[in-house]
Scaffold this active site. Structure first.
Site, PDB file in Angstrom:
ATOM      1  N   GLY A 197     -39.742  -1.072  13.589  1.00 35.47           N
ATOM      2  CA  GLY A 197     -38.387  -1.769  13.283  1.00 35.47           C
ATOM      3  C   GLY A 197     -38.314  -3.195  13.581  1.00 35.47           C
ATOM      4  O   GLY A 197     -38.621  -3.565  14.683  1.00 35.47           O
ATOM      5  N   VAL A 219     -35.890   1.256  16.385  1.00 28.97           N
ATOM      6  CA  VAL A 219     -35.211   1.345  14.903  1.00 28.97           C
ATOM      7  C   VAL A 219     -33.717   1.915  15.104  1.00 28.97           C
ATOM      8  O   VAL A 219     -33.215   1.865  16.334  1.00 28.97           O
ATOM      9  CB  VAL A 219     -36.039   2.827  14.392  1.00 28.97           C
ATOM     10  CG1 VAL A 219     -37.269   2.509  14.077  1.00 28.97           C
ATOM     11  CG2 VAL A 219     -35.871   3.927  15.351  1.00 28.97           C
ATOM     12  N   ALA A 238     -27.490  -9.932  23.396  1.00 28.73           N
ATOM     13  CA  ALA A 238     -26.287 -10.054  22.493  1.00 28.73           C
ATOM     14  C   ALA A 238     -26.530 -10.867  21.569  1.00 28.73           C
ATOM     15  O   ALA A 238     -27.392 -11.910  21.397  1.00 28.73           O
ATOM     16  CB  ALA A 238     -25.035 -10.505  23.359  1.00 28.73           C
ATOM     17  N   ALA A 265     -20.811   0.383  27.557  1.00 26.11           N
ATOM     18  CA  ALA A 265     -19.466   1.035  27.989  1.00 26.11           C
ATOM     19  C   ALA A 265     -18.550   0.187  28.917  1.00 26.11           C
ATOM     20  O   ALA A 265     -17.332  -0.057  28.789  1.00 26.11           O
ATOM     21  CB  ALA A 265     -19.666   2.480  28.410  1.00 26.11           C
ATOM     22  N   CYS A 290     -23.083  -1.696  18.266  1.00 28.88           N
ATOM     23  CA  CYS A 290     -23.205  -1.031  19.482  1.00 28.88           C
ATOM     24  C   CYS A 290     -22.064  -0.535  20.281  1.00 28.88           C
ATOM     25  O   CYS A 290     -22.250   0.545  20.666  1.00 28.88           O
ATOM     26  CB  CYS A 290     -24.573  -1.650  20.192  1.00 28.88           C
ATOM     27  SG  CYS A 290     -25.825  -1.826  19.417  1.00 28.88           S
ATOM     28  N   PHE A 291     -21.426  -1.425  20.461  1.00 29.13           N
ATOM     29  CA  PHE A 291     -19.951  -0.806  21.512  1.00 29.13           C
ATOM     30  C   PHE A 291     -19.392   0.431  21.299  1.00 29.13           C
ATOM     31  O   PHE A 291     -19.722   1.372  22.148  1.00 29.13           O
ATOM     32  CB  PHE A 291     -19.073  -1.993  21.766  1.00 29.13           C
ATOM     33  CG  PHE A 291     -19.378  -3.134  22.690  1.00 29.13           C
ATOM     34  CD1 PHE A 291     -20.631  -3.236  23.194  1.00 29.13           C
ATOM     35  CD2 PHE A 291     -18.469  -4.175  23.033  1.00 29.13           C
ATOM     36  CE1 PHE A 291     -20.924  -4.218  24.103  1.00 29.13           C
ATOM     37  CE2 PHE A 291     -18.895  -4.997  23.839  1.00 29.13           C
ATOM     38  CZ  PHE A 291     -20.042  -5.295  24.446  1.00 29.13           C
ATOM     39  N   LYS A 348     -18.640 -11.646  15.376  1.00 21.95           N
ATOM     40  CA  LYS A 348     -18.381 -12.817  16.626  1.00 21.95           C
ATOM     41  C   LYS A 348     -18.981 -13.908  16.226  1.00 21.95           C
ATOM     42  O   LYS A 348     -19.871 -14.040  15.025  1.00 21.95           O
ATOM     43  CB  LYS A 348     -19.145 -12.318  17.866  1.00 21.95           C
ATOM     44  CG  LYS A 348     -20.728 -12.070  17.802  1.00 21.95           C
ATOM     45  CD  LYS A 348     -21.459 -11.352  19.162  1.00 21.95           C
ATOM     46  CE  LYS A 348     -21.557 -12.651  20.095  1.00 21.95           C
ATOM     47  NZ  LYS A 348     -22.536 -12.145  21.348  1.00 21.95           N
TER      48      LYS A 348
HETATM   49  P1  NAD Z   1     -31.374  -2.673  12.595  1.00 22.76           P
HETATM   50  O1  NAD Z   1     -30.629  -1.902  11.645  1.00 22.76           O
HETATM   51  O2  NAD Z   1     -31.139  -4.203  12.517  1.00 22.76           O
HETATM   52  O3  NAD Z   1     -33.069  -2.568  12.513  1.00 22.76           O
HETATM   53  C1  NAD Z   1     -33.494  -1.359  12.463  1.00 22.76           C
HETATM   54  C2  NAD Z   1     -34.863  -1.460  11.523  1.00 22.76           C
HETATM   55  O4  NAD Z   1     -35.615  -0.162  11.955  1.00 22.76           O
HETATM   56  C3  NAD Z   1     -34.321  -1.337  10.180  1.00 22.76           C
HETATM   57  O5  NAD Z   1     -35.120  -2.592   9.423  1.00 22.76           O
HETATM   58  C4  NAD Z   1     -34.962  -0.300   9.437  1.00 22.76           C
HETATM   59  O6  NAD Z   1     -35.660  -0.502   8.372  1.00 22.76           O
HETATM   60  C5  NAD Z   1     -36.157   0.148  10.294  1.00 22.76           C
HETATM   61  N1  NAD Z   1     -36.491   1.475  10.521  1.00 22.76           N
HETATM   62  C6  NAD Z   1     -36.096   2.636  10.315  1.00 22.76           C
HETATM   63  N2  NAD Z   1     -36.867   3.697  10.644  1.00 22.76           N
HETATM   64  C7  NAD Z   1     -38.107   3.072  10.498  1.00 22.76           C
HETATM   65  C8  NAD Z   1     -39.241   3.762  10.731  1.00 22.76           C
HETATM   66  N3  NAD Z   1     -39.420   5.036  10.822  1.00 22.76           N
HETATM   67  N4  NAD Z   1     -40.342   2.815  10.761  1.00 22.76           N
HETATM   68  C9  NAD Z   1     -40.293   1.775  10.712  1.00 22.76           C
HETATM   69  N5  NAD Z   1     -39.123   1.109  10.634  1.00 22.76           N
HETATM   70  C10 NAD Z   1     -37.966   1.810  10.730  1.00 22.76           C
HETATM   71  O7  NAD Z   1     -30.989  -2.082  14.241  1.00 22.76           O
HETATM   72  P2  NAD Z   1     -30.960  -3.197  15.673  1.00 22.76           P
HETATM   73  O8  NAD Z   1     -29.690  -3.719  15.369  1.00 22.76           O
HETATM   74  O9  NAD Z   1     -32.045  -3.710  15.624  1.00 22.76           O
HETATM   75  O10 NAD Z   1     -31.064  -2.016  16.593  1.00 22.76           O
HETATM   76  C11 NAD Z   1     -31.914  -1.158  16.780  1.00 22.76           C
HETATM   77  C12 NAD Z   1     -31.723  -0.427  17.986  1.00 22.76           C
HETATM   78  O11 NAD Z   1     -31.547  -1.187  19.282  1.00 22.76           O
HETATM   79  C13 NAD Z   1     -30.595   0.411  18.194  1.00 22.76           C
HETATM   80  O12 NAD Z   1     -30.891   1.768  18.972  1.00 22.76           O
HETATM   81  C14 NAD Z   1     -29.401  -0.495  18.945  1.00 22.76           C
HETATM   82  O13 NAD Z   1     -28.440   0.586  19.523  1.00 22.76           O
HETATM   83  C15 NAD Z   1     -30.194  -1.257  19.722  1.00 22.76           C
HETATM   84  N6  NAD Z   1     -29.693  -2.240  20.143  1.00 22.76           N
HETATM   85  C16 NAD Z   1     -29.266  -3.124  19.346  1.00 22.76           C
HETATM   86  C17 NAD Z   1     -28.666  -4.568  19.619  1.00 22.76           C
HETATM   87  C18 NAD Z   1     -28.093  -5.256  18.532  1.00 22.76           C
HETATM   88  O14 NAD Z   1     -27.691  -6.563  19.144  1.00 22.76           O
HETATM   89  N7  NAD Z   1     -28.147  -5.429  17.337  1.00 22.76           N
HETATM   90  C19 NAD Z   1     -28.655  -4.820  21.025  1.00 22.76           C
HETATM   91  C20 NAD Z   1     -29.404  -4.134  21.900  1.00 22.76           C
HETATM   92  C21 NAD Z   1     -29.934  -2.689  21.499  1.00 22.76           C
HETATM   93  C1  UGA Z   2     -23.486  -6.380  23.196  1.00 23.67           C
HETATM   94  C2  UGA Z   2     -23.883  -6.450  24.561  1.00 23.67           C
HETATM   95  O1  UGA Z   2     -23.309  -7.659  25.195  1.00 23.67           O
HETATM   96  C3  UGA Z   2     -25.409  -6.462  24.918  1.00 23.67           C
HETATM   97  O2  UGA Z   2     -25.796  -6.423  26.043  1.00 23.67           O
HETATM   98  C4  UGA Z   2     -26.107  -5.373  24.101  1.00 23.67           C
HETATM   99  O3  UGA Z   2     -27.307  -5.584  24.068  1.00 23.67           O
HETATM  100  C5  UGA Z   2     -25.735  -5.154  22.852  1.00 23.67           C
HETATM  101  O4  UGA Z   2     -24.045  -4.986  22.671  1.00 23.67           O
HETATM  102  C6  UGA Z   2     -26.119  -4.010  22.115  1.00 23.67           C
HETATM  103  O5  UGA Z   2     -26.384  -3.371  22.496  1.00 23.67           O
HETATM  104  O6  UGA Z   2     -26.027  -4.106  20.696  1.00 23.67           O
HETATM  105  P1  UGA Z   2     -23.018  -7.874  21.142  1.00 23.67           P
HETATM  106  O7  UGA Z   2     -22.349  -6.668  20.480  1.00 23.67           O
HETATM  107  O8  UGA Z   2     -24.309  -8.507  20.294  1.00 23.67           O
HETATM  108  O9  UGA Z   2     -23.860  -7.422  22.460  1.00 23.67           O
HETATM  109  O10 UGA Z   2     -22.121  -9.015  21.517  1.00 23.67           O
HETATM  110  P2  UGA Z   2     -21.170  -9.215  22.665  1.00 23.67           P
HETATM  111  O11 UGA Z   2     -21.109 -10.595  23.056  1.00 23.67           O
HETATM  112  O12 UGA Z   2     -21.011  -8.127  23.707  1.00 23.67           O
HETATM  113  O13 UGA Z   2     -19.791  -8.904  21.701  1.00 23.67           O
HETATM  114  C7  UGA Z   2     -19.111  -7.633  21.480  1.00 23.67           C
HETATM  115  C8  UGA Z   2     -17.842  -7.678  20.766  1.00 23.67           C
HETATM  116  O14 UGA Z   2     -16.882  -7.979  21.786  1.00 23.67           O
HETATM  117  C9  UGA Z   2     -17.643  -8.835  19.817  1.00 23.67           C
HETATM  118  O15 UGA Z   2     -16.833  -8.459  18.905  1.00 23.67           O
HETATM  119  C10 UGA Z   2     -17.045  -9.866  20.644  1.00 23.67           C
HETATM  120  O16 UGA Z   2     -16.153 -10.835  19.904  1.00 23.67           O
HETATM  121  C11 UGA Z   2     -16.054  -8.985  21.745  1.00 23.67           C
HETATM  122  N1  UGA Z   2     -15.646  -9.656  22.718  1.00 23.67           N
HETATM  123  C12 UGA Z   2     -16.733  -9.848  23.916  1.00 23.67           C
HETATM  124  C13 UGA Z   2     -14.234  -9.922  23.218  1.00 23.67           C
HETATM  125  O17 UGA Z   2     -13.371  -9.708  22.079  1.00 23.67           O
HETATM  126  N2  UGA Z   2     -14.060 -10.517  24.293  1.00 23.67           N
HETATM  127  C14 UGA Z   2     -14.802 -10.815  25.161  1.00 23.67           C
HETATM  128  O18 UGA Z   2     -14.310 -11.209  26.055  1.00 23.67           O
HETATM  129  C15 UGA Z   2     -16.171 -10.515  24.952  1.00 23.67           C
END
Ligand code: NAD
Ligand code: UGA
Length: 470
Positions: free
Chosen positions: A12, A92, A167, A228, A279-280, A342
């Site tokens: 991923g 992923v 984030a 959450a 994610c939220f 954001k």
């Molecule tokens: P994303 O969609 O940006 O990336 C996931 C990637 O995985 C894609 O490019 C997809 O093609 C690839 N993929 C899917 N199945 C696959 C496979 N079988 N083999 C190889 N590649 C494969 O997703 P993301 O935002 O990076 O999120 C990944 C995970 O991390 C999620 O569970 C999400 O909840 C978590 N997470 C995301 C964030 C964030 O800021 N986006 C922060 C913390 C946690």
């Molecule tokens: C959030 C968490 O902050 C990360 O710790 C986590 O890893 C990530 O989700 C995830 O699991 O994907 P992210 O969604 O990237 O990160 O960004 P945030 O800064 O948390 O903002 C989330 C949303 O809340 C945005 O739309 C932001 O504008 C909004 N927000 C945030 C508000 O409206 N008010 C605030 O005071 C803070």
């Protein structure tokens, strides 16, 4: 040929896999990191080094270090990369299920299971498999079962949980100086040994006291709870913003007054048009579904309200726009400043801006959107994916929604501006010039409370902010 102490493969190459592995490669010259993905397009973009598939401040420089040194590789050779690795991260996507049991709430862990099947199939040596994706508690049981049943004779796997807390927009500093790294593992001698191996990777740059180790289930569940709780703070403050608008209190003053109490703290108390991001909502719904599955109806309802409050906040914003503009926006040009969920990211997943645009288009307004990092293609992909809004479901959509090259042209001749993303550049625009170019009365709805409302009123704008007196 370079000799490495440890070889990592990450499945991923998305918002988490790419930046996380780039930072590991930068911080650990003795570790080889290979990031694999099914998508050739994404891998090719990572390999350009300067046209990365995601926008993230500071990321190009970090990726460049690993690519230049040669210990960071992006590839579609999934099987080979897994086979040679000691540690395999699964990073992923785990979106909300759209069909079947738990549709609309449960997380779809299909991709994680597929990764586990591939790992089992191609591994000829022992591996530590690390869940980095956000998953429902006890998913590692399923991953372990798939690995054990599919393992070649003599090959052993240890499964760890290592949720990511970065984030978007601040991914690089979040990874380089994390508040903590969380690692969960089985409390057996083999599980503890695997934990120590991955702790040693992070210990290359993260102080030991910030590397927390727990059992597997606590680690998996902590990730859902952290998101959450963060989202709950935003929904709490947003709920009070509505009360402020009704009473004449000011939400910024309330956030400051409450956030100064060290037990509450100042962060995540910024009222807004509603939280977005991939994610939220997904993670709270996942938590809600888990509570329901264990018969904890009250707990499920409690967390579900965080999402409901967010829905209310988004719809309240559009409703206020239409009401304030004499109950009709039909045929009116409206500028939306910002489309990303954001600032400092080009990510549009679940962005509140899409909901506002949808509501305005439903009223037959002409919406002109400007965002410095969002392409028209991503915008329309988001409309379709989250809102089922497309040319098929809403003929003429492509003409009703225009993407503008800058804020000034988006606002030219418009009846109103809605600020949906808090990009810094929106704070310093020439609002006098913008006002002069707009239809009158000129409205500005600040969904992020970033402009100086008093100064804009001086110019002549009618300004509505979130949770502030008009
Ligand atoms: P994303 O969609 O940006 O990336 C996931 C990637 O995985 C894609 O490019 C997809 O093609 C690839 N993929 C899917 N199945 C696959 C496979 N079988 N083999 C190889 N590649 C494969 O997703 P993301 O935002 O990076 O999120 C990944 C995970 O991390 C999620 O569970 C999400 O909840 C978590 N997470 C995301 C964030 C964030 O800021 N986006 C922060 C913390 C946690
Ligand atoms: C959030 C968490 O902050 C990360 O710790 C986590 O890893 C990530 O989700 C995830 O699991 O994907 P992210 O969604 O990237 O990160 O960004 P945030 O800064 O948390 O903002 C989330 C949303 O809340 C945005 O739309 C932001 O504008 C909004 N927000 C945030 C508000 O409206 N008010 C605030 O005071 C803070």
């Amino acid at each position: 040929m370079a000799q490495y102490d440890v070889k990592i493969c990450c499945m991923g190459a998305g918002y988490v896999g790419g930046p996380t592995m780039a930072v590991i490669a930068k911080m650990c010259p003795r570790i080889k990191v290979t990031v694999v993905d099914l998508s050739q397009k994404i891998i090719d973009a990572w390999n350009t080094g300067n046209k990365l598939p995601i926008y993230e401040p500071g990321l190009e420089e970090v990726v460049a270090v690993g690519l230049k040194r040669g210990n960071l590789v992006f590839s579609t050779k999934i099987n080979e990369s897994i086979a040679e690795a000691d540690i395999v991260f699964i990073s992923v996507n785990t979106p909300t299920k759209t069909a079947g049991i738990g549709a609309g709430r449960a997380a779809n862990v299909k991709n994680c299971e597929l990764c586990a099947r591939t790992i089992a199939e191609v591994s000829t040596s022992d591996k530590i498999v690390v869940e980095k994706s956000t998953v429902p508690v006890r998913t590692s049981d399923a991953v372990r079962a798939v690995l054990e049943h599919g393992a070649k004779p003599g090959v052993k796997f240890q499964v760890l949980s290592n949720p990511e807390f970065l984030a978007e927009g601040t991914a690089v500093p979040d990874l380089e100086t994390p508040s903590r790294v969380l690692l969960g593992g089985m409390q057996t001698p083999e599980g503890l040994k695997a934990l120590e191996t991955v702790v040693n990777v992070y210990a290359n740059w993260v102080p030991r006291d910030k590397i927390l180790t727990t059992n597997l289930w606590s680690s998996e569940l902590s990730k859902l709870v952290a998101n959450a709780m963060l989202a709950q703070r935003v929904s709490s403050v947003n709920s009070i913003s509505a009360l402020c608008e009704a009473t004449g209190a000011d939400i910024s003053e309330i956030s400051r007054a409450c956030g100064t109490d060290p037990r509450i703290g100042p962060k995540f108390l910024q009222a807004s048009v509603g939280f977005g991001g991939s994610c939220f909502q997904k993670d709270i719904l996942n938590l809600v579904y888990l509570c329901e599955s264990y018969g904890l109806r009250e707990c499920a309802e409690y967390w579900n309200w965080v999402v409901q409050m967010n829905e209310y906040q988004k719809s309240r914003f559009s409703l206020n726009m239409v009401r304030s503009m004499f109950n009709t926006v039909t045929g009116k040009k409206i500028a939306i400043f910002g489309f990303a969920f954001k600032k400092d990211t080009g990510d549009t997943r679940e962005t509140a801006a899409a909901f506002i645009a949808r509501d305005l288009v439903e009223e037959q307004a002409r919406v002109h959107v400007y965002d410095p990092q969002v392409s028209r293609e991503s915008m329309f992909a988001e409309f379709k994916y989250t809102l089922n809004l497309s040319e098929e479901t809403k003929p003429g959509l492509g003409e009703l929604v225009v993407t503008s090259p800058d804020a000034y042209s988006a606002a030219q001749g418009a009846h109103a501006i809605a600020i949906a993303t808090e990009w810094d550049e929106f704070k310093t625009l020439d609002y006098k010039k913008i006002y002069d170019s707009m239809a009158k009365p000129a409205f500005l709805f600040d969904g992020r409370n970033i402009v100086d409302a008093a100064a804009l009123r001086e110019i002549g704008f009618t300004v509505y902010s979130i949770g502030k007196p008009v």
